[in-house]
Design an enzyme around this catalytic site. Structure first.
Site, PDB file in Angstrom:
ATOM      1  N   ASP A 239       0.685  -0.994   0.262  1.00 36.87           N
ATOM      2  CA  ASP A 239       0.108  -0.034   0.064  1.00 36.87           C
ATOM      3  C   ASP A 239       1.035   0.941  -0.161  1.00 36.87           C
ATOM      4  OD1 ASP A 239      -1.948   2.141   0.064  1.00 36.87           O
ATOM      5  OD2 ASP A 239      -2.689   0.971   1.522  1.00 36.87           O
TER       6      ASP A 239
HETATM    7  C1  BGC Z   1      -4.746   3.380   0.125  1.00 35.92           C
HETATM    8  C2  BGC Z   1      -5.096   2.300  -1.225  1.00 35.92           C
HETATM    9  C3  BGC Z   1      -4.814   3.265  -2.308  1.00 35.92           C
HETATM   10  C4  BGC Z   1      -3.988   3.484  -2.479  1.00 35.92           C
HETATM   11  C5  BGC Z   1      -3.701   4.515  -3.504  1.00 35.92           C
HETATM   12  C6  BGC Z   1      -4.042   4.221  -0.170  1.00 35.92           C
HETATM   13  O1  BGC Z   1      -3.881   5.587   0.900  1.00 35.92           O
HETATM   14  O2  BGC Z   1      -5.169   2.674   1.129  1.00 35.92           O
HETATM   15  O3  BGC Z   1      -6.694   1.325  -0.860  1.00 35.92           O
HETATM   16  O4  BGC Z   1      -4.578   2.258  -3.677  1.00 35.92           O
HETATM   17  O5  BGC Z   1      -3.519   4.862  -1.296  1.00 35.92           O
HETATM   18  O6  BGC Z   1      -4.679   5.847  -3.813  1.00 35.92           O
END
Ligand code: BGC
Length: 808
Positions: A239
């Site tokens: 993530d």
């Molecule tokens: C989120 C993810 C997301 C990523 C990219 C993170 O803050 O938890 O679900 O894919 O950001 O935007």
């Protein structure tokens, strides 16, 4: 573990020898470089390997494109994942996935960062709307369909967030303590289905830890379970900012660090390989996985891409049908469907009638190419002869809508939008440019010498009175309106979480009085500079003069009294249901409950439509003549709602339990204690944990416009066949559900389901396959199938199960 196996993704056959050849052509530096983003949304190209740059993008309600904030390109906006799960239909999920995959291809993307398959452990979870269900089997089925659909377009789906990211409080660091049986039986199955059945090409490792180890360093779950037991041959991506170590993450099974550039790998990982702390084959394995992903998504030269499916011409109609399918009719005393010929005056009331919420917030947010509002939808079906009165009723929103583009121009160029000036300490301009008004906000990277930001706009005020103007972002803000005293406000951010700034930007509302006409305003901001990142954001909100709640409540009740039917839309919005924040209450904000009661008292012919992505309390649920739950229904939502009110069959069944009151919710506290979030309830979440009196609407519940009689059920060969009869006078669709009665003092749990359709008076048989895995339990490190017979309870919700049958 499949009970009705989807065809999965016909993964393009990858020539592994070819991948090895390409790997052999790369230097260690090139290999390691490939494993961290070149920027926030792309993986770097590698010429020697014939590899093009790959683009990744959120997310669950449509591809956002490779950016965030105001410069996001317009895309298709789908119904919220809770709505998709409410279809209880794997084929609907596959259809949504296919359309989203086609749109992703159109936008040049390789990886879609969806689906989110964490569970509704608590209704307060901020990303509840973005997850499917409180039940692992329903989540798994919807996920499998969706992943299969996305990947059929040649775009990778990403099962996220692996695993235990079921709430948002302290999300970067909390440690979820989940016992092994609960992990295996509840939280892992959706990922397992996405990977083993649907063949997901990417899995995202979550921010949080599980049982003492951060998920990006969790060797047990990444290396042993995901890549070992499940044979996952795709890419594990972190993530965003979740990878915080070099060797631990590299050795645990993480393959790609996002975002980049920078981060914990790069030179540090090269050195670790050179020193022998990380074996070279570990890096090679990661690179092979990335090359395999590239082969699957058309990013390797010489390997033909899956032909890009076209976004179909009737995509709008399909999104509308998906929204209809997911909408749940919770109560109906016969008022619905409305008969247009009986209508001359309709009152459309409520905060969500005027500020319709098509989607939730956070990284899942997309800029929709358009949104059909409920008023537009109703106009279309009712025609111009029916008078529709619109009233907000109350003003529960904490934040204002973005400054409308048609009300603001750049005072220098005269173009629609604002002037953005960055200034140095001596007042000199560092830069000055015209900016479109973002549909949201825009991020600004601050050069060293910049000490002040100015946003200037000439506003057209369409009414006289008190105007509200809000400023987003941190720092010290000053509002300048000619002839008025300057107003100041300081809002600072604690901590160093850039996600908090971008995802939940602080907002302050200034007010000023002015006559209708033109006025030139200026908002000056001294940005907060004691943060570890040189980024700020700029955004303006606006609200024209309006009455207060008391005046509006009275006006709304009057409009309702004068109408043939009152439609009240209450709910939430993208600021309230979003990422990085859990909700603090299930009570609808502001005076919305009072509004519903006032309108119901004023007109017995009242329909309430709740426009929200996750459960909210409805203490007035028995008062309206009909109650429809629309979720966040996406860009065609207004048409979908109108379709249902006027007679389209509402297809949805609740994927999650709706409580009577907050005290009835089994898990209400999502705050870790000393960094630890104990899942002490084990597998008892959702409907498995509610006491009967605490349930307002049960898991699985949803009405049709016809009625169903459950006739009989027979078991045959790992399946149960349930015959039901449409007892009404119109065709309909029913979701027949099977729950396993374990007889060991445990609550029944969902074992299978099937949707069927039948015409008036007709009988139809639903065949529900029940997989051995569904009946099995995790004991002592393996699955065991308890001896039969297994008793199944059959019916239309977790609490309405009129038939039983026994499976040997
Ligand atoms: C989120 C993810 C997301 C990523 C990219 C993170 O803050 O938890 O679900 O894919 O950001 O935007």
């Amino acid at each position: 573990m499949n009970h009705h196996r989807p065809e999965g993704t016909p993964a393009p056959a990858v020539d592994e020898t070819d991948l090895s050849r390409r790997l052999a052509a790369m230097t260690l530096k090139e290999k390691v470089c490939l494993l961290t983003g070149a920027d926030a949304w792309t993986l770097p190209p590698v010429e020697t390997a014939g590899l093009a740059a790959m683009m990744l993008s959120d997310g669950p309600v449509g591809p956002r494109g490779a950016s965030f904030g105001g410069n996001t390109p317009a895309s298709l906006l789908f119904p919220s994942p809770t709505s998709l799960a409410a279809t209880w239909d794997e084929e609907d999920a596959r259809e949504a996935g296919r359309l989203m995959g086609a749109q992703a291809r159109r936008m040049g993307l390789h990886v879609l960062l969806a689906p989110t398959v964490n569970l509704h452990r608590s209704p307060l979870g901020g990303r509840h709307f973005e997850c499917y269900s409180e039940d692992p089997l329903l989540t798994a089925r919807i996920a499998a369909g969706f992943v299969g659909g996305v990947q059929s377009a040649g775009v990778a789906a990403t099962a996220k967030h692996f695993v235990g990211n079921d709430s948002e409080t302290e999300r970067m660091t909390f440690d979820a303590r989940i016992d092994e049986a609960t992990l295996r039986q509840v939280y892992l199955p959706p990922f397992e289905a996405a990977v083993r059945e649907a063949g997901a090409w990417v899995v995202m490792a979550a921010y949080n830890g599980v049982n003492g180890q951060s998920m990006t360093e969790n060797r047990r779950l990444l290396a042993d379970v995901l890549k070992g037991e499940w044979d996952f041959d795709g890419v594990v991506v972190s993530d965003w900012m979740a990878a915080r170590s070099t060797e631990e993450t590299a050795l645990a099974g993480l393959d790609v660090v996002m975002p980049g550039p920078g981060g914990p790998w790069g030179d540090a990982l090269v050195a670790a390989v050179e020193d022998g702390r990380v074996p070279a084959r570990v890096v090679d394995d990661k690179v092979l996985r990335v090359l395999r992903l590239a082969a699957r998504t058309g990013a390797l030269d010489g390997i033909p891409a899956t032909p890009a499916p076209a976004v179909p011409d009737d995509v709008r109609m399909r999104l509308r049908q998906l929204a209809v399918r997911g909408s749940v009719l919770l109560r109906n005393d016969g008022l619905l469907p409305l008969r247009p010929r009986e209508l001359t005056r309709v009152a459309l009331i409520g905060p969500n009638a005027v500020r319709f919420a098509a989607q939730g917030g956070g990284s899942a947010h997309v800029t929709a190419e358009h949104v059909v509002t409920p008023l537009e939808g109703l106009r279309r079906v009712l025609g111009d002869d029916v008078e529709i009165t619109v009233r907000p009723g109350v003003f529960p929103h904490a934040k204002l809508l973005p400054l409308p583009a048609d009300l603001a121009v750049d005072p220098v160029t005269g173009e629609p939008g604002v002037r953005l000036e960055l200034r140095a300490a001596d007042g000199a301009a560092v830069s000055a440019e015209h900016r479109q008004i973002a549909p949201w906000w825009f991020p600004i990277v601050l050069a060293e010498e910049v000490t002040e930001l100015a946003l200037r706009a000439r506003l057209t005020l369409t009414a006289s009175g008190t105007h509200r103007l809000s400023v987003l972002g941190t720092g010290r803000h000053t509002l300048r309106v000619p002839g008025r005293q300057d107003q100041h406000h300081e809002q600072l951010q604690d901590g160093d979480d850039i996600a908090a700034l971008l995802l939940n930007p602080p907002s302050h509302t200034f007010t000023f009085t002015a006559e209708a006409g033109e006025v030139e305003i200026e908002v000056l901001t001294t940005p907060q500079r004691n943060l570890p990142y040189p980024v700020t954001l700029a955004g303006l909100g606006y609200e024209p003069p309006r009455g207060d709640d008391d005046d509006e409540l009275t006006a709304a009740a009057e409009a309702a009294r004068d109408a043939d039917v009152a439609i009240v839309m209450v709910g939430s919005d993208a600021d309230t249901e979003t990422e990085n924040l859990d909700r603090t209450t299930l009570a609808l904000h502001g005076r919305q409950d009072e509004l519903v009661r006032r309108v119901c008292a004023a007109n017995p012919r009242t329909v309430v439509v709740v426009n929200a992505g996750a459960p909210w309390l409805m203490p007035w649920a028995a008062e309206p003549a009909a109650l429809l739950w629309s979720w966040f229904p996406g860009q065609e939502g207004g048409d979908a709602i109108a379709d249902i009110l006027l007679g389209s069959e509402p297809g949805g069944r609740l994927p999650t339990t709706f409580p009577v009151a907050e005290k009835d919710v089994p898990i209400l506290d999502t705050r870790p204690v000393n960094g630890v979030l104990e899942y002490t309830e084990g597998e008892h979440i959702g409907y498995r944990a509610y006491r009967p009196g605490g349930v307002l609407f049960p898991f699985g519940h949803g009405l049709s416009y016809t009625t169903w009689e459950y006739l009989h059920a027979t078991a045959s060969d790992g399946a149960v066949e349930v015959t039901i009869r449409n007892g009404g006078d119109r065709p309909g669709r029913e979701v027949v559900q099977a729950y396993l009665e374990t007889g060991q003092g445990e609550p029944p749990r969902l074992a299978g389901f099937a949707a069927v359709e039948a015409g008036p008076g007709q009988s139809v048989t639903a065949r529900i396959e029940v997989a051995a895995r569904t009946l099995s339990r995790w004991n002592d490190g393996r699955w065991t199938l308890p001896a039969g017979p297994h008793r199944l309870l059959l019916g239309r919700s977790a609490t309405d199960l009129p038939l039983t049958c026994t499976l040997d």
